[in-house]
Design an enzyme around this catalytic site. Sequence first.
Site, PDB file in Angstrom:
ATOM      1  CD  GLU A   1     -29.755 -33.446 -28.158  1.00 14.27           C
ATOM      2  OE1 GLU A   1     -30.919 -33.030 -28.820  1.00 14.27           O
ATOM      3  OE2 GLU A   1     -29.100 -32.643 -27.658  1.00 14.27           O
TER       4      GLU A   1
ATOM      5  CE  LYS B   1     -31.859 -25.260 -26.909  1.00 16.18           C
ATOM      6  NZ  LYS B   1     -33.130 -24.890 -27.675  1.00 16.18           N
TER       7      LYS B   1
HETATM    8  N1  PSU Z   1     -28.456 -27.178 -27.901  1.00 13.90           N
HETATM    9  C1  PSU Z   1     -28.339 -26.479 -29.107  1.00 13.90           C
HETATM   10  N2  PSU Z   1     -28.819 -26.812 -30.181  1.00 13.90           N
HETATM   11  C2  PSU Z   1     -29.856 -27.476 -30.130  1.00 13.90           C
HETATM   12  C3  PSU Z   1     -30.595 -28.097 -28.692  1.00 13.90           C
HETATM   13  C4  PSU Z   1     -29.631 -27.538 -27.691  1.00 13.90           C
HETATM   14  O1  PSU Z   1     -27.029 -25.767 -29.244  1.00 13.90           O
HETATM   15  O2  PSU Z   1     -30.759 -27.941 -31.045  1.00 13.90           O
HETATM   16  C5  PSU Z   1     -31.744 -28.929 -28.582  1.00 13.90           C
HETATM   17  C6  PSU Z   1     -31.607 -30.027 -27.689  1.00 13.90           C
HETATM   18  O3  PSU Z   1     -32.249 -31.186 -28.555  1.00 13.90           O
HETATM   19  C7  PSU Z   1     -32.244 -29.795 -26.328  1.00 13.90           C
HETATM   20  C8  PSU Z   1     -33.293 -28.879 -26.973  1.00 13.90           C
HETATM   21  O4  PSU Z   1     -32.677 -30.673 -25.688  1.00 13.90           O
HETATM   22  O5  PSU Z   1     -32.788 -27.961 -28.239  1.00 13.90           O
HETATM   23  C9  PSU Z   1     -34.158 -27.845 -25.864  1.00 13.90           C
HETATM   24  O6  PSU Z   1     -35.051 -27.186 -26.559  1.00 13.90           O
HETATM   25  P1  PSU Z   1     -36.060 -26.318 -25.945  1.00 13.90           P
HETATM   26  O7  PSU Z   1     -35.252 -25.119 -25.106  1.00 13.90           O
HETATM   27  O8  PSU Z   1     -37.314 -26.049 -26.844  1.00 13.90           O
HETATM   28  O9  PSU Z   1     -36.369 -26.948 -24.529  1.00 13.90           O
END
Ligand code: PSU
Length: 306
Positions: free
Chosen positions: A26, A160
Amino acid sequence: MTQDILRISDEVADALSSGQPVVALESVIFSGLGLPSPANEECYQRVNAAVREGGAVPAVIGVIDGSVVVGAGDAELEQLMAASVKLSARDLGPAVGTGLAVGATTVSASIATAAAVGIEVFATGGIGGVHVGAGLTGDISHDLEAISRHRVLVVSSGVKAFLDVSLTLEALETLGVPVAGWQSDRFPAFYLRDGGAAVPWRYDDATQAATAFRANSHLGIGTGMLVTNPIPADAELDPEWVQIAIDDALRKVGDDTGPDVTPQVLDALAKSSDGRTVQANLALAESNATIATQIALALGDGSGYC
Ligand code: PSU
Ligand code: MN
């Protein structure tokens, strides 16, 4: 239409047509939305090197000039690293339709694209999941449903750092996503090797993961898979500190919800840890890329066929 919907680099296209292993990546984690500069660039260098040294072709995914790019080159990477727009799978159509200049793709957007072009393995740091307090805010990442919909094996260090691990595991169960620990019985929590919950399955080597992936497809189950790889032991942070720092960072973010929360929380953690969370993030992303590459090789050499 004035531009291609998909633009696949020659290197990735050649690898796919000749059956060489490819690992999709990604672009959010390589942008300022995922890691503070210049760590985002170092993350790319280390992940890219891990995939190449392991013997696969890296395919960074992102949107540039209204096309979904697979296998971003140097100039494109520079643009993606500076991206200020974060694209989930649902945003890809509109991004192409409106000719978006630059957008970094999340896990969901990147695996949807990987599946569309036939890449079976993907690596990242942590996926999105169920946020703490999701019962009130409804904040559940589309990443989870995307893994259930697209036939791609995802390697991550869990979700995360500041999400709700047990609610995320429940959601993955509801969605029917197979989850296995890489050489571990515990679901990791990003900076920590043990997120406080067990994983339903465990793979001890790449052949087991590849065989599981092939079997899952062969049986028509049709989902992707999640393989959780704990952060390398020498990079793991202190659990007590992590809990306090995350609570503190979430307090600073307050009532904000949605895609802007992650960059704010990660920035706050980086500051309060003197950059130690960033070093941990880099180490786990690199390790995930190494494991994903081993699995891509196992899928490619046929050891995944049963
Ligand atoms: N995990 C992290 N940092 C990030 C992300 C994930 O530690 O920046 C990013 C990835 O791109 C993941 C996205 O797919 O955040 C998910 O975002 P949301 O929770 O808004 O769906
Ligand atoms: Mn969200």
